[in-house]
Design a protein around this motif. Structure first.
Motif, short mmCIF file in Angstrom:
data_model
loop_
_atom_site.label_atom_id
_atom_site.label_comp_id
_atom_site.label_asym_id
_atom_site.label_seq_id
_atom_site.Cartn_x
_atom_site.Cartn_y
_atom_site.Cartn_z
N LEU A 114 3.78 49.85 54.20
CA LEU A 114 3.74 49.92 55.66
C LEU A 114 3.70 51.37 56.13
N ALA A 115 4.47 52.25 55.46
CA ALA A 115 4.47 53.65 55.86
C ALA A 115 3.09 54.27 55.65
N LEU A 116 2.42 53.92 54.56
CA LEU A 116 1.08 54.45 54.29
C LEU A 116 0.07 53.91 55.28
N ARG A 117 0.15 52.63 55.59
CA ARG A 117 -0.77 52.04 56.57
C ARG A 117 -0.56 52.64 57.96
N PRO B 284 2.12 52.32 63.45
CA PRO B 284 3.23 51.56 62.88
C PRO B 284 3.22 50.09 63.32
N MET B 285 2.84 49.83 64.58
CA MET B 285 2.77 48.45 65.05
C MET B 285 1.68 47.68 64.30
N ASP B 286 0.52 48.32 64.10
CA ASP B 286 -0.55 47.66 63.34
C ASP B 286 -0.07 47.28 61.95
N ALA B 287 0.65 48.20 61.30
CA ALA B 287 1.15 47.93 59.94
C ALA B 287 2.13 46.77 59.94
N LEU B 288 3.02 46.75 60.94
CA LEU B 288 4.01 45.66 61.00
C LEU B 288 3.33 44.32 61.26
N VAL B 289 2.37 44.28 62.17
CA VAL B 289 1.68 43.02 62.46
C VAL B 289 0.94 42.54 61.21
N ALA B 290 0.31 43.46 60.48
CA ALA B 290 -0.38 43.08 59.24
C ALA B 290 0.60 42.47 58.24
N ALA B 291 1.81 43.01 58.18
CA ALA B 291 2.81 42.56 57.21
C ALA B 291 3.60 41.35 57.68
N THR B 292 3.32 40.85 58.88
CA THR B 292 4.05 39.69 59.39
C THR B 292 3.06 38.63 59.87
N LYS B 293 2.63 38.72 61.10
CA LYS B 293 1.76 37.70 61.69
C LYS B 293 0.46 37.50 60.89
N ASN C 119 17.98 49.94 60.36
CA ASN C 119 18.79 51.06 60.83
C ASN C 119 17.86 52.09 61.45
N GLY C 120 17.70 52.03 62.77
CA GLY C 120 16.74 52.88 63.46
C GLY C 120 15.53 52.07 63.87
N ASN C 121 14.51 52.75 64.36
CA ASN C 121 13.31 52.06 64.83
C ASN C 121 12.12 52.48 63.97
N PRO C 122 11.66 51.63 63.07
CA PRO C 122 10.53 52.00 62.20
C PRO C 122 9.21 52.17 62.94
N LEU C 123 9.12 51.71 64.19
CA LEU C 123 7.92 51.98 64.97
C LEU C 123 7.86 53.46 65.38
N ASN C 124 9.02 54.08 65.50
CA ASN C 124 9.07 55.51 65.79
C ASN C 124 9.03 56.34 64.52
N ASP C 125 9.61 55.81 63.45
CA ASP C 125 9.63 56.51 62.16
C ASP C 125 9.31 55.50 61.06
N PRO C 126 8.01 55.27 60.77
CA PRO C 126 7.64 54.23 59.80
C PRO C 126 8.13 54.50 58.38
N GLU C 127 8.55 55.73 58.09
CA GLU C 127 9.13 55.98 56.76
C GLU C 127 10.40 55.16 56.55
N LEU C 128 11.00 54.67 57.63
CA LEU C 128 12.17 53.81 57.49
C LEU C 128 11.83 52.55 56.69
N PHE C 129 10.60 52.06 56.81
CA PHE C 129 10.19 50.88 56.05
C PHE C 129 10.27 51.11 54.54
N ALA C 130 10.07 52.37 54.11
CA ALA C 130 9.95 52.66 52.68
C ALA C 130 11.28 52.66 51.96
N ASN C 131 12.37 52.84 52.68
CA ASN C 131 13.69 52.94 52.04
C ASN C 131 14.46 51.65 52.24
N PRO C 132 14.72 50.89 51.17
CA PRO C 132 15.43 49.61 51.31
C PRO C 132 16.80 49.74 51.97
#
Length: 414
Positions: free
Chosen positions: A340-343, A349-358, A384-397
């Motif tokens: 998601l962070a790479l996408r 970030p919203m595009d990446a999240l929609v791809a990974a969900t809907k 923890n935080g908002n991955p739409l503002n900082d998509p690197e949050l998706f990368a750290n479990p």
């Protein structure tokens, strides 16, 4: 809260920023879960029914549409059969658990495991996401997906399968053999099929420019899948292989590295989806040894990320439905959210999240997950935080502080 044993009773999750998976702007309010379902948005409850999520961001459970749980051990030792079945099983189950910890509540395994692993996870005997599996990959004789030694008789390759646990690939030399093999894959628990129709990055003697299987052969697999109400997806990098698969009736393309405008237009017209896979390319470029592969892989993968990025843009402009898959292989599968962070670097970030969900839910044919809405399965992640503002949050479990799957809290770091 410690509720790893079963679905929650009626629970109001309050205070989170809610990103529902639809692509709409985030909102606030309360999400109410009862048993395994989301039952309401915006309701209020008593204090002992509340989970305070202030300061956290809620998303649907993530979906990875291209995983290889059966390739969770170091690759070359596994391909050369130097690892015991016990170690392979341990590595598979560890990778399944780490997928949950990274916020992925559903994965589509595109080759490597038999139905036994899926069943063990579904029964709760092993921690892991919801798993859809194609069983062994279908490849042509000597094509991508075959990693036996040159001196080894080809019939020995399938004898290395571990029934119910791990099955890397099945080879076919003609349409009749392919029909037999896909029927065997369904017998062993496959719920869709995957064919390799071009060469690949982690290959033996094949090249990315190679095409594999004819249109007529691919159509046999499509016929068998259709007879069971399911579909064929294809590993494909070059346009000739992709067009062969689309003409034969395949429904999805994995990787799609060199998709051009005419091929993208054909895919869009036929309703064929694309699942790009950037995380594995990034890993193999920077540290092939971490996957248990040698340096020769680096040369094969050079330039693939840039070409795949161009193909993503071409497919998006053509209106192709685009999902998301990590394709991680080897033991380092704990940071699945890097995809998601790479996408997010290539889209938003919203595009990446929609791809990974809907979108992934649509590609997988699952209409009860992929969104936060009444009636949907309660697959939820609090970040923890908002991955739409900082998509690197998706990368750290560690940033997925609470994961709920079908109403069960399967991870809670609060």
């Amino acid at each position: 809260m410690d509720n790893f044993g079963g679905p929650v009773a009626r629970l109001h999750i309050v205070g989170a920023t809610v990103v529902d998976g639809s692509g709409r702007e985030p909102g606030g309010g309360t999400v109410t879960v009862d048993d395994d379902r989301i039952v309401a948005l915006g309701a209020r409850g008593t204090s002992d029914e509340r989970l305070d999520a202030a300061g956290l961001t809620m998303t649907p459970g993530l979906i990875d549409a291209h995983v290889h749980l059966g390739l969770s051990s170091p690759i070359q030792p596994q391909f050369s059969f130097q690892i015991s079945a016990a170690e392979i099983a341990a590595d598979i189950f560890a990778a399944a658990g780490s997928a949950l910890d990274a916020g992925f509540t559903t994965v589509r395994d595109t080759g490597g495991i038999d139905g036994g692993v899926v069943t063990a996870i579904a029964k709760g005997k092993v921690r892991g996401p919801r798993v859809l599996s194609c069983g062994p990959v279908q490849c042509q004789t000597g094509g991508h997906g075959y990693y036996g030694a040159e001196w080894e008789p080809t019939e020995l390759w399938s004898s290395h399968h571990i029934p119910g646990l791990c099955a890397l690939s099945m080879m076919a030399g003609n349409a009749d053999e392919l029909r037999r093999n896909v029927r065997e894959a369904f017998r062993r628990g496959a719920t869709f099929l995957k064919l390799c129709v071009t060469g690949g990055v982690v290959g033996g003697k094949d090249r990315l420019a190679d095409t594999q299987f004819t249109v007529e052969e691919i159509a046999v697999a499509v016929q068998e899948a259709t007879a069971r109400g399911t579909y064929v997806t294809v590993h494909a990098h070059n346009n000739d292989g992709i067009r062969n698969a689309v003409e034969a009736g395949a429904r999805c393309v994995e990787h799609g590295t060199d998709i051009d405008e005419p091929t993208a237009a054909l895919m869009a017209a036929r309703g064929v989806a694309l699942v790009p896979t950037f995380a594995v390319v990034e890993r193999l470029l920077h540290d092939p040894a971490a996957a248990g592969l040698n340096e020769s892989v680096r040369a094969r993968v050079t330039g693939v990320r840039e070409r795949m990025a161009r193909a993503l843009a071409v497919a998006r402009d053509a209106g192709v439905r685009i999902g998301l898959g990590s394709d991680l292989i080897g033991p380092a599968q704990d940071r699945r959210g890097e995809e998601l962070a790479l996408r997010a670097q290539l889209e938003t970030p919203m595009d990446a999240l929609v791809a990974a969900t809907k979108t992934n839910a649509e590609i997988l044919g699952l209409d009860e997950i992929g969104a936060i809405a009444p009636g949907m399965k309660a697959d939820l992640v609090l970040w923890n935080g908002n991955p739409l503002n900082d998509p690197e949050l998706f990368a750290n479990p560690a940033n997925a502080v609470l994961v709920m799957q079908a109403g069960r809290v399967v991870k809670d770091l609060r």
